[in-house]
Design an enzyme around this catalytic site. Structure first.
Site, PDB file in Angstrom:
ATOM      1  N   SER A  68       0.687  -1.015   0.097  1.00  0.00           N
ATOM      2  CA  SER A  68      -0.315   0.264   0.125  1.00  0.00           C
ATOM      3  C   SER A  68       0.577   1.107   0.009  1.00  0.00           C
ATOM      4  CB  SER A  68      -0.584   0.054   1.684  1.00  0.00           C
ATOM      5  OG  SER A  68      -1.658   0.835   1.344  1.00  0.00           O
ATOM      6  N   HIS A 121      -7.766  -5.356  -0.318  1.00  0.00           N
ATOM      7  CA  HIS A 121      -6.810  -4.770  -0.060  1.00  0.00           C
ATOM      8  C   HIS A 121      -5.991  -5.242   0.901  1.00  0.00           C
ATOM      9  CE1 HIS A 121      -3.860  -0.674  -0.789  1.00  0.00           C
ATOM     10  NE2 HIS A 121      -3.725  -1.163   0.750  1.00  0.00           N
ATOM     11  N   ASP A 124     -10.023  -4.870  -4.996  1.00  0.00           N
ATOM     12  CA  ASP A 124      -8.980  -3.507  -4.353  1.00  0.00           C
ATOM     13  C   ASP A 124      -9.228  -2.632  -4.854  1.00  0.00           C
ATOM     14  OD1 ASP A 124      -7.159  -2.070  -2.572  1.00  0.00           O
ATOM     15  OD2 ASP A 124      -5.374  -3.499  -3.240  1.00  0.00           O
TER      16      ASP A 124
END
Ligand SMILES: *[C@@H]1O[C@H](CO)[C@@H](O)[C@H](O)[C@H]1NC(C)=O
Ligand SMILES: *[C@@H]1O[C@H](CO)[C@@H](O)[C@H](O)[C@H]1NC(C)=O
Length: 395
Positions: free
Chosen positions: A171, A369, A340
């Site tokens: 991320s 995610h 995601d």
């Protein structure tokens, strides 16, 4: 026209609500006893060494060095550096059971594992002079992690091992690395690179956070209300989430998590209460604001201080972009998911189209995610590919 007025009214109401809440925000900040080694690693029988580095702007970062007990004395094991995402810290790699925790899997495979922790996260060590109550403590965005946090942590690894490290980011930990590759100063310290759920371009970000940032300018309202710290558990954060979810296009249903991360295929619901003991953590409102700016302007640019201050800081009216074409060809594995909401497929494609080489790509259609971090199938779906990629010789 009527919609404009409604938005402005809502915006004004939110600013007022946030201002009133400001006084309640401060007392509630948490601090964590113990460290990542003590809580998550040593009890599972691995060697773990707790380190601290100081950035040149005064933040004290926690870095943990993990290895399998059997191999902790042997030399010349290859270092791997792990960098976490936003709203969590280095502990987020260790919340699953042993066979699904990447640092422990890498340690078992013989690597010298280093876990990074961003400034202000729960297992970093604060700041030499500023405290959580000070604006200075929260006055940072991706740009500062690129300029200060990532380089100092990678330098620690290099100084301790005399080796370049493989890099695994998740991320925001992917965006910081990629920006560092563009700037060039982190390149000498890294070898092979794995990007999990890469949030580099955020032009089409599908989650409610993106929608809200675009429509409501939420980040700006929080800065206006002088709330420098964003924390979903505090009332100001809850208020923000409720407002986002109240907006007709946001579709929050009753589940905040999938609203912001996309539908996750593989979370273990019985571990949810445990995860929530540690996540989510605070981040700087300015850090959030930076993502919102990138979303609104469809650009991967540095923080926008407004044209007047940009002139002084950058010598241009708008903030300079991180030009992805400047990343040299490197061994790169990119892993992304089909549902995601934060690293959505269109943005990942935009990133792939912007760089000058073709990385190895692993696409998992049903992954959201959080599956990349605490999914129960990562040891089947992702980590074998990661281990295989890391052992390939670098040309
Ligand atoms: C570090 O590595 C280089 C190249 O592999 C080697 O020449 C040098 O002696 C090493 N330094 C130390 C302190 O181990
Ligand atoms: C989910 O978590 C529980 C509690 O830690 C554990 O007993 C169970 O094996 C986990 N299930 C899966 C599929 O990983």
């Amino acid at each position: 026209m009527r919609r404009d007025i409604m938005q402005q009214t809502l915006a004004a109401a939110l600013v007022m609500a946030l201002s009133c809440l400001q006084c309640l925000v401060r007392a509630a900040t948490v601090s964590r006893p113990g460290g990542i080694c003590e809580i998550f690693v040593l009890p599972r029988g691995y060697a773990c060494d707790e380190r601290q580095v100081q950035t040149d702007d005064g933040f004290l970062l926690g870095v943990q060095r993990v290895s399998s007990s059997a191999q902790s004395g042997t030399t010349a094991r290859k270092p791997v550096f792990l960098y976490h995402g936003m709203l969590s810290g280095g502990e987020s790699w260790l919340l699953n059971e042993r066979d699904n925790s990447l640092p422990l899997i890498l340690a078992d495979a013989g690597y010298d594992v280093w876990i990074g922790n961003t400034r202000t996260t729960d297992f970093s060590y604060g700041h030499t002079s500023a405290s959580r109550e000070d604006q200075e403590f929260w006055d940072w965005s991706t740009d500062d992690l690129v300029a200060h946090d990532l380089p100092i942590m990678l330098q620690l690894v290099y100084a301790s091992t005399n080796q370049t490290a493989h890099y695994v980011g998740f991320s925001q930990g992917t965006q910081v690395a990629v920006a560092g590759f563009v700037e060039g100063h982190v390149l000498p310290f890294v070898d092979r690179v794995v990007l999990l759920a890469p949030v580099v371009r955020v032009d089409t970000i599908k989650s409610a956070m993106g929608i809200a940032a675009g429509l409501f300018l939420v980040d700006q309202m929080m800065l206006l209300a002088r709330i420098w710290e964003f924390n979903a558990h505090l009332q100001s954060g809850e208020k923000l989430l409720n407002t986002i979810c109240g907006y007709p296009n946001a579709h929050c249903y009753d589940d905040y998590i999938s609203t912001f991360t996309g539908a996750n295929c593989c979370l273990n619901e019985t571990r949810r209460a445990y995860y929530e003991e540690y996540e989510t953590q605070s981040t700087a409102t300015k850090n959030l604001a930076h993502f919102a700016q990138q979303y609104r302007t469809n650009s991967f640019a540095k923080y926008d201080y407004g044209w007047w201050n940009n002139l002084f800081r950058y010598h241009s009216l708008s903030p300079p972009e991180y030009d992805l074409r400047r990343i040299p060809a490197m061994p790169l594995l990119l892993v992304h998911g089909g549902t995601d909401g934060l690293a959505d497929a269109d943005d990942v494609q935009l990133f792939l189209n912007s760089i000058t080489f073709s990385p190895q790509v692993l696409y998992l259609p049903d992954y959201g995610h959080l599956d990349f971090l605490v999914g129960t199938r990562s040891n089947i779906d992702i980590y074998p590919t990661v281990l295989d990629f890391l052992t390939q010789p670098t040309a």
